[in-house]
Motif scaffolding. Structure first.
Motif, PDB file in Angstrom:
ATOM      1  N   SER A  53       1.699  -1.508  -0.295  1.00 48.07           N
ATOM      2  CA  SER A  53       0.345  -0.080  -0.082  1.00 48.07           C
ATOM      3  C   SER A  53       0.508   1.162  -0.083  1.00 48.07           C
ATOM      4  CB  SER A  53      -0.992  -0.233   1.309  1.00 48.07           C
ATOM      5  OG  SER A  53       0.407   0.077   3.012  1.00 48.07           O
ATOM      6  N   GLY A  54       0.343   2.382   0.318  1.00 47.62           N
ATOM      7  CA  GLY A  54       0.856   3.799  -0.233  1.00 47.62           C
ATOM      8  C   GLY A  54       1.397   3.852   1.340  1.00 47.62           C
ATOM      9  N   THR A  55       0.394   3.962   1.984  1.00 54.06           N
ATOM     10  CA  THR A  55       1.418   3.653   3.271  1.00 54.06           C
ATOM     11  C   THR A  55       2.322   3.292   3.962  1.00 54.06           C
ATOM     12  OG1 THR A  55       0.520   4.727   5.597  1.00 54.06           O
ATOM     13  CG2 THR A  55      -0.199   2.505   5.050  1.00 54.06           C
ATOM     14  N   TYR A  73      -0.910  14.315   2.818  1.00 51.99           N
ATOM     15  CA  TYR A  73      -1.380  13.390   2.742  1.00 51.99           C
ATOM     16  C   TYR A  73      -0.452  12.223   2.657  1.00 51.99           C
ATOM     17  CZ  TYR A  73      -3.543   9.120   4.302  1.00 51.99           C
ATOM     18  OH  TYR A  73      -4.822   7.995   4.387  1.00 51.99           O
ATOM     19  N   HIS A  74       0.332  11.595   3.624  1.00 54.11           N
ATOM     20  CA  HIS A  74       0.912  10.405   3.136  1.00 54.11           C
ATOM     21  C   HIS A  74       0.639   8.549   4.303  1.00 54.11           C
ATOM     22  CE1 HIS A  74       3.783  13.161   2.040  1.00 54.11           C
ATOM     23  NE2 HIS A  74       3.582  13.662   2.755  1.00 54.11           N
ATOM     24  N   GLY A  75      -0.665   8.540   4.267  1.00 55.24           N
ATOM     25  CA  GLY A  75      -1.488   7.604   4.647  1.00 55.24           C
ATOM     26  C   GLY A  75      -1.535   6.968   6.280  1.00 55.24           C
ATOM     27  N   GLU A 102       5.102  15.430  -1.250  1.00 46.05           N
ATOM     28  CA  GLU A 102       4.115  15.337  -2.367  1.00 46.05           C
ATOM     29  C   GLU A 102       4.465  15.881  -3.282  1.00 46.05           C
ATOM     30  OE1 GLU A 102       0.192  15.269  -0.602  1.00 46.05           O
ATOM     31  OE2 GLU A 102      -0.458  14.262  -2.027  1.00 46.05           O
ATOM     32  N   ASP A 133       6.999  11.474  -3.090  1.00 41.60           N
ATOM     33  CA  ASP A 133       5.911  10.818  -2.335  1.00 41.60           C
ATOM     34  C   ASP A 133       4.754  10.768  -3.746  1.00 41.60           C
ATOM     35  OD1 ASP A 133       3.469   9.508  -1.701  1.00 41.60           O
ATOM     36  OD2 ASP A 133       3.206  10.480  -0.180  1.00 41.60           O
ATOM     37  N   VAL A 185       2.458   8.040  -4.624  1.00 40.06           N
ATOM     38  CA  VAL A 185       1.484   7.352  -4.256  1.00 40.06           C
ATOM     39  C   VAL A 185       0.140   7.672  -5.433  1.00 40.06           C
ATOM     40  CG1 VAL A 185      -0.037   6.870  -2.844  1.00 40.06           C
ATOM     41  CG2 VAL A 185       2.145   6.628  -2.591  1.00 40.06           C
ATOM     42  N   MET A 186       0.140   9.147  -5.097  1.00 44.79           N
ATOM     43  CA  MET A 186      -1.553   9.778  -5.662  1.00 44.79           C
ATOM     44  C   MET A 186      -0.693  10.016  -7.424  1.00 44.79           C
ATOM     45  SD  MET A 186      -4.833  12.069  -4.873  1.00 44.79           S
ATOM     46  CE  MET A 186      -5.266  10.436  -3.462  1.00 44.79           C
ATOM     47  N   LYS A 233      -1.023   3.262  -5.670  1.00 47.99           N
ATOM     48  CA  LYS A 233      -2.386   3.383  -6.547  1.00 47.99           C
ATOM     49  C   LYS A 233      -2.529   2.835  -7.812  1.00 47.99           C
ATOM     50  CE  LYS A 233      -4.250   6.834  -3.220  1.00 47.99           C
ATOM     51  NZ  LYS A 233      -5.302   6.518  -2.903  1.00 47.99           N
TER      52      LYS A 233
HETATM   53  N1  PLP Z   1       0.624   8.967  -0.576  1.00 44.04           N
HETATM   54  C1  PLP Z   1      -0.609   9.698  -1.034  1.00 44.04           C
HETATM   55  C2  PLP Z   1       0.789  10.885  -1.641  1.00 44.04           C
HETATM   56  C3  PLP Z   1      -1.419   9.075  -0.810  1.00 44.04           C
HETATM   57  O1  PLP Z   1      -2.476   9.832  -1.697  1.00 44.04           O
HETATM   58  C4  PLP Z   1      -1.332   8.007  -0.004  1.00 44.04           C
HETATM   59  C5  PLP Z   1      -3.278   7.779  -0.472  1.00 44.04           C
HETATM   60  O2  PLP Z   1      -4.325   8.262  -1.018  1.00 44.04           O
HETATM   61  C6  PLP Z   1      -1.553   7.238   0.580  1.00 44.04           C
HETATM   62  C7  PLP Z   1       0.104   7.933   0.554  1.00 44.04           C
HETATM   63  C8  PLP Z   1      -1.571   6.209   1.345  1.00 44.04           C
HETATM   64  O3  PLP Z   1      -1.873   5.290   0.100  1.00 44.04           O
HETATM   65  P1  PLP Z   1      -2.852   3.919   1.233  1.00 44.04           P
HETATM   66  O4  PLP Z   1      -4.016   4.265   1.108  1.00 44.04           O
HETATM   67  O5  PLP Z   1      -2.016   2.748  -0.293  1.00 44.04           O
HETATM   68  O6  PLP Z   1      -2.189   3.368   2.091  1.00 44.04           O
END
Ligand code: PLP
Length: 441
Positions: A119-121, A147-149, A212, A245, A247-248, A274
């Motif tokens: 997962s992202g977190t 937001y990082h998780g 981000e 980061d 992730v998004m 993601k």
């Molecule tokens: N990092 C960013 C930039 C995110 O947008 C998100 C989730 O929206 C995460 C980390 C966390 O990802 P996850 O929900 O898969 O744990």
């Protein structure tokens, strides 16, 4: 309430009622929102149990980058599960090795070795640990609008007020202001001066600055072109790493492979999830520069998960990256994004409650305002956490009634559809939003 029907439950079908009673929802869908049973997904649409079809204008949680019909990915997953469903991370599979190589090729510059998670977190947790182990320092600077998780390390570096319930969190996290041109009194480049000052004042204690490159759920914030290159420079001047980061923002969302590609910046560590599989399987990844990778050749990285590099997940990741390449989806996102921009500009001209439309590629936000001169938000970040429903929620709900699903966070509607969306589908979604925005005008 166990075994009893609440008033709102009468609107739910049997599956939704069972779900509501027995499944503990995440914070995205916990309070007012009842579960809606989805029975089918296809292309850029999904269908509920009553047969209503919706355009997925946010790619679910900004993750369904490939749309809902990526056969190459579904086939790869099914073949993998039939062939080798699971092996412990001490073994490898063809897909894991090949995805590692692929990620080294599509990520910028010298990023070369990947740690897989689910997962992202978890990708962010790994990044924090790697930065701390590698530098021998403890503190991480991150930003308020981020937001990082939701796990403890990631929520501690998150600035979004959802972190407050988890505080004090892990030690050694410090927040800086953001490059938020619409809603802040600080000029975006001034916010960078602030970080430089923090780096000076904290002396040699900062392991990394974690950002981000394009802020996602906290409002779709695109910094000025000079911001990220300068951030890397000042971080390095003070012996800190730059962690991006993605992730998004990653995997074509912005019209480039990664958000940091927009600024020609190569971070020391990058996190992904993601779009990495287009949400066909849960997979997180943390890629590091060859210098950091080399350090861990003879230093134990005390970290791991049972499902690190799970065969089905890496098979999905490999097929997804191949799909972005073979279908030219990054270029498609860039072109569709330009069209989307013109359509959102139309909404801004027409609706007094549209304060700002911003973003890049197929990663865009509509920030609503009660007063466009004073830029007064309908709901603050704190309202969203404590009271739940805001006017922006009502606009999103109206759009849903009009057949378009659009996520909304804080004061902003977030538009992040599958990269496969056509201009005609964009038009249909914008028409539904046009009507929904009457709620806030
Ligand atoms: N990092 C960013 C930039 C995110 O947008 C998100 C989730 O929206 C995460 C980390 C966390 O990802 P996850 O929900 O898969 O744990």
């Amino acid at each position: 309430m166990s075994g009893q029907e609440s008033e709102s439950d009468t609107t739910l079908n049997e599956i939704e009622r069972i779900d509501k009673e027995y499944v503990f929802g995440t914070w995205s869908f916990q309070s007012e929102v009842n579960p809606t049973e989805i029975v089918h997904t296809d292309g850029v649409t999904f269908t509920d149990a009553n047969g209503n079809e919706y355009i997925d204008f946010s790619g679910q949680l900004m993750c369904s980058n490939l749309g809902h019909s990526a056969e190459r990915v579904t086939e790869a997953v099914s073949e993998q599960i039939n062939d080798t469903a699971y092996v412990a991370p001490g073994f490898t599979t063809e897909a894991r090795a090949k995805l590692g190589k692929k990620l080294a090729a599509v990520t910028p510059g010298d990023l070369s070795k990947t740690f897989f998670s689910t997962s992202g977190t978890e990708a962010v947790e790994a990044a924090i640990k790697i930065a701390r182990f590698y530098t021998g320092k403890q503190k991480i600077i991150s930003r308020y609008r981020s937001y990082h998780g939701a796990t403890y390390g990631s929520i501690s570096v998150t600035g979004d007020p959802r972190r407050l319930a988890a505080e004090p969190g892990i030690p050694g996290t410090i927040k800086a202001p953001d490059p938020y041109a619409y809603g802040s009194t600080l000029d975006p480049m001034q916010s960078l001066d602030y970080i430089e000052e923090m780096l000076k004042l904290e002396g040699d204690t900062i392991a990394a600055v974690l950002v981000e490159p394009i802020v996602g759920s906290n409002g779709i914030l695109v910094p000025p072109n000079e911001y990220l290159p300068r951030l890397k420079e000042i971080a390095h001047e003070h012996g800190a790493l730059l962690v991006c980061d993605e992730v998004m923002a990653g995997f074509g969302r912005t019209g480039e492979w990664f958000g940091c590609d927009l600024f020609d910046v190569e971070p020391d560590i990058m996190t992904m999830a993601k779009g990495l599989t287009g949400a066909y399987q849960p997979l997180g990844a943390t890629i590091v520069s060859s210098e950091i990778a080399e350090y861990f050749e003879d230093t134990m990285f005390c970290h791991g998960h049972t499902y690190s590099g799970h065969p089905a997940a890496v098979a999905a990741g490999l097929a997804a990256v191949e799909t972005y390449q073979s279908e030219n989806l990054i270029e498609q996102a860039r072109e569709a994004g330009e069209y989307l921009e013109t359509r959102l500009d139309d909404l801004a001209k027409k609706h007094p409650s549209v304060g700002d439309t911003r973003g890049i590629g197929l990663f865009r936000g509509i920030e609503l305002t009660k007063n466009s001169k004073k830029r007064v938000p309908f709901g603050t970040r704190e309202d969203k956490v404590s009271k739940g429903s805001t006017v922006v929620d009502e606009v999103a709900s109206k759009a849903y009634g009009n057949g378009v699903y659009v996520a909304n966070m804080i004061n902003t509607l977030i538009i992040a559809p599958p990269l496969t969306i056509t201009n005609a589908e964009i038009d249909d979604a914008v028409t539904a939003l046009d009507s929904a925005l009457k709620v806030s005008d």
